[in-house]
Structures are given as C-alpha cells and as structure tokens.
Design a protein around this motif. Structure first.
Motif, PDB file in Angstrom:
ATOM      1  N   PHE A  46       0.840  -1.204   0.000  1.00 10.22           N
ATOM      2  CA  PHE A  46       0.000   0.000   0.000  1.00 10.22           C
ATOM      3  C   PHE A  46       0.881   1.263   0.000  1.00 10.22           C
ATOM      4  N   GLU A  47       1.874   1.278   0.879  1.00 11.94           N
ATOM      5  CA  GLU A  47       2.718   2.479   0.989  1.00 11.94           C
ATOM      6  C   GLU A  47       3.580   2.659  -0.263  1.00 11.94           C
ATOM      7  N   ILE A  97       1.446   4.372  -2.759  1.00 13.27           N
ATOM      8  CA  ILE A  97       1.320   5.814  -2.452  1.00 13.27           C
ATOM      9  C   ILE A  97       2.600   6.535  -2.875  1.00 13.27           C
ATOM     10  N   ILE A 119      -5.487   5.449  -4.618  1.00 18.24           N
ATOM     11  CA  ILE A 119      -6.156   4.338  -3.946  1.00 18.24           C
ATOM     12  C   ILE A 119      -7.652   4.462  -4.280  1.00 18.24           C
ATOM     13  N   ASP A 168      -9.902  -1.092  -3.164  1.00 22.28           N
ATOM     14  CA  ASP A 168      -8.517  -1.500  -2.871  1.00 22.28           C
ATOM     15  C   ASP A 168      -8.329  -1.763  -1.382  1.00 22.28           C
ATOM     16  N   TRP A 169      -7.334  -2.600  -1.061  1.00 25.70           N
ATOM     17  CA  TRP A 169      -6.992  -2.779   0.352  1.00 25.70           C
ATOM     18  C   TRP A 169      -6.402  -1.475   0.883  1.00 25.70           C
ATOM     19  N   MET A 170      -6.764  -1.115   2.097  1.00 25.99           N
ATOM     20  CA  MET A 170      -6.191   0.078   2.751  1.00 25.99           C
ATOM     21  C   MET A 170      -6.162  -0.174   4.249  1.00 25.99           C
ATOM     22  N   TYR A 205      -6.172   4.537   7.654  1.00 27.62           N
ATOM     23  CA  TYR A 205      -6.303   5.371   6.447  1.00 27.62           C
ATOM     24  C   TYR A 205      -7.787   5.600   6.156  1.00 27.62           C
ATOM     25  N   ARG A 206      -8.565   4.499   6.194  1.00 25.74           N
ATOM     26  CA  ARG A 206     -10.010   4.587   5.933  1.00 25.74           C
ATOM     27  C   ARG A 206     -10.687   5.528   6.945  1.00 25.74           C
ATOM     28  N   SER A 249      -4.153  11.068  -2.094  1.00 20.41           N
ATOM     29  CA  SER A 249      -3.947   9.691  -2.587  1.00 20.41           C
ATOM     30  C   SER A 249      -5.277   8.953  -2.775  1.00 20.41           C
ATOM     31  N   TYR A 250      -6.355   9.422  -2.133  1.00 21.21           N
ATOM     32  CA  TYR A 250      -7.632   8.714  -2.297  1.00 21.21           C
ATOM     33  C   TYR A 250      -8.350   9.256  -3.544  1.00 21.21           C
ATOM     34  N   TRP A 264       0.554   9.218   4.366  1.00 22.21           N
ATOM     35  CA  TRP A 264      -0.253   8.487   3.374  1.00 22.21           C
ATOM     36  C   TRP A 264      -0.832   9.415   2.311  1.00 22.21           C
TER      37      TRP A 264
END
Ligand code: FAQ
Length: 306
Positions: A13-14, A17, A23, A27-29, A33-34, A146-147, A217
């Motif tokens: 994930f990182e 980013i 993202i 996607d997995w997060m 972050y969520r 990033s989102y 992030w």
C-alpha cells in the motif's frame, strides 16, 4: 496464491502511495487510512452544508438582482459540494444516515468559520473572498490526495469555488470603491473574518493530531502551517491593494524568508468553536435540524417510489 500478511499489504500500500498511484474504493487500505479519510471527508461535507447558512441568510437582502442571482448560485454550489463529498465518504463504507446523525446530534465537527455571525452584507463579500480563497488553497492541495474519489471531487469543487472567490472579491471591491460608510463596513468585515479564516487551515503542526499519518499516506500533501502561510502570502497584498488593512499590526513581508509574518490566532478559541461553543453553533444546528425534519416526507416518498 497465498494470502498476503498484514505487514506485506501495508508495505505494498505504501509503495503504491510513494509511486503516486491513487487508492480506489475497492482496494486494500489500512483501517487508520479509511477512518482518517471518513473523518476528514465527512467533516468537509458537513462544512459545505452548514456553510450555506451564514451567506444564505442574505439572499433576500442582496443589493440588487445580479448580486442576488450570483449569491443564490454560490449557495446552491455549496449544497452540491456537500453531496459530492458525502458520496466520496460513502465509498469508504460509512452511510449517509450515520453521517447526518452525527451532524444533527452535534457530535460531528465542521469548519470553525461557519459558527460566526454575518451581521452585514459586507460579510458575504468577505466570506466569498477570504474564506473561499483559504478553502481553495487547501483544496488544491487535497486535489492531489492519494484517495482517488476525494481528489477528483476536489478538482470539480475548486473549479466552482474559484468563481465564488470572484463574486466575493467583486462585492468587496464595490464597497472599497464606494462611500466612506461602505469602505468602513468592508474593513469591519475583514476585521471579523481575519482570525477565523486563519484558523480554517487547522492548528499548528505541533498541535495537529492527524497530520503525521495524513501526510505519510498523502491524504494531505501539505501541513496545516504550509497551507496557512500560502493563504497569508496570497491574500495580504490583495487586501492592501484595495486600500484596506490587515488587522494585524505585526503582519509584514519578511525578505529573509520570502513570506509574510503574522500573529497566530487564539488556538483556544478554535477548540471552543469546533466543540460546539462558538457564537452560532446552536443556531446553525437548529436550522439544519428543522430542514432535516421538513425534508423527511421527501425522503420517505423517494423510498416508497424506489
Ligand atoms: N474547523 O489534527 P488536525 C469551505 C479539528 S470548506 C473545524 O490538524 P486535520 C467551502 C480536526 O477536524 C471548509 N475543525 O486535523 C465553503 C480535528 O478534529 P477530530 C472545510 C477543525 O484533519 C466556503 C482536530 O481539530 N474544509 O469552506 C479545524 O489533519 C464558503 C485536530 O486537527 C475542509 O474540511 C477547523 N478549522 O486537519 C463553503 C477541508 N481545524 O476529527 C461555504 C478538509 C482542525 O480529531 C462557504 N479538511 N479541526 O475531532 C482538512 O483539510 C483538514 O481536516 C483540516 C484539519 C486542515 C481542516
């Protein structure tokens, strides 16, 4: 293929980013972050919705047909921004009903600035000019978030908010070039909004709870202080060009740093205002609750129809 471990997922994930990838909802997060995004985007959505009220109150009294039309359009735009942002937060798994409950119960935060009164038409101009400028500087930064859904919403919102700045500036310009009483009213509105607008970019980095992870992030791509400094550097010459005064005797351009020095706002006031104890918090929430109740039949009718 074997399941990836939590640690490997985080590394992956990182790395995404760091490569500047966006993202997307499926996607997995990491949960942090969520949750950080849900918190920030829902507060942002509430700000747009409550943010209609301080200026909206002036729609019946706008000086002239053109100013009234422009103000109606601006206030409607803010409602649309709220809808876009609620949709972005929903893409992370929070329901709109839950977000609305948090707003109406007084649990949710929204931007400090919307808890101050607007006693004069000049406040409408100064909100459009100063508050929207601060919002656009922050949101231009958030357009790089990033989102994916948040960044894309920001691009559309910034486009419309840039027009809001022009309507605010134009209203203040007319007053700055008007009678002595109009110039005074414009100045008094700047005096009222200067420090609340500085607070909009959030507390100093040393007091910010969420910045460390948000920057790591790339939820935010600049710190609160960087955004505030950008606002000050941008707006101070504009205020002075209109023959108006920045209500801070220590505000001056510092050639050594290439930036304006300015006096910090009262950070205790920010804490009070965003925790429900500003001058207009109760009034703002009462209006929202009434609107929510009066719209109940529409929501119910839509549910039956679908
Ligand atoms: N107001 O750790 P940090 C607009 C809270 S849109 C209220 O530094 P963060 C358009 C913060 O939430 C304006 N609360 O937090 C328009 C956190 O509380 P929590 C809205 C504030 O998130 C114009 C705690 O303090 N824009 O104006 C404020 O990393 C005209 C600790 O702070 C956005 O929402 C504040 N000023 O940075 C509409 C943009 N500052 O959750 C109508 C998105 C801090 O722990 C008319 N948001 N807090 O309980 C952001 O960019 C960030 O959330 C910051 C704060 C920069 C506001």
């Amino acid at each position: 293929m074997a399941e990836m471990s939590e640690a490997a997922r985080l590394t992956d994930f990182e790395a995404r980013i760091d490569r500047g990838e966006k993202i997307e909802p499926g996607d997995w997060m990491p949960d942090a972050y969520r949750q950080n995004l849900i918190r920030m985007i829902s507060q942002h959505a509430h700000s747009e919705i409550v943010g209609q009220l301080p200026e909206g109150k002036w729609i019946p009294y706008a000086p002239g047909f053109r100013r009234k039309l422009t103000l109606i359009a601006k206030v409607q735009d803010e409602a649309g921004h709220g809808q876009l942002l609620y949709a972005a937060a929903e893409s992370l798994g929070k329901t709109r009903e839950a977000m609305m409950d948090e707003l109406l119960s007084g649990k949710a935060k929204y931007a400090n600035v919307f808890n101050y009164p607007t006693p004069h038409w000049a406040d409408v101009g100064v909100i459009g000019w100063l508050v929207d400028t601060a919002a656009v500087i922050n949101q231009t930064m958030l357009a790089q978030s990033s989102y994916g859904p948040y960044g894309r919403a920001m691009r559309r919102i910034c486009y419309e908010e840039s027009f809001h700045i022009k309507q605010g500036y134009d209203a203040v310009l007319a007053m700055a070039r008007g009678t002595a009483a109009q110039r005074l009213a414009a100045q008094e509105a700047i005096d009222r909004w200067w420090y609340p607008t500085l607070m909009m970019s959030g507390p100093p980095d040393s007091m910010s709870t969420h910045s460390r992870l948000a920057l790591r992030w790339r939820i935010k791509t600049k710190s609160n202080e960087q955004v505030r400094q950008e606002f000050v550097d941008h707006i101070v010459p504009q205020i002075r060009a209109l023959g108006l005064t920045v209500p801070d005797a220590d505000c001056a351009f510092d050639a050594a740093t290439g930036h304006h020095r300015y006096t910090q706002p009262d950070w205790e006031e920010l804490k009070r205002v965003v925790s429900g104890h500003g001058p207009c918090n109760q009034e703002r929430l009462a209006v929202r609750r009434k609107a929510h109740e009066e719209g109940r039949w529409v929501r119910e009718a839509l549910q039956v129809a679908s």
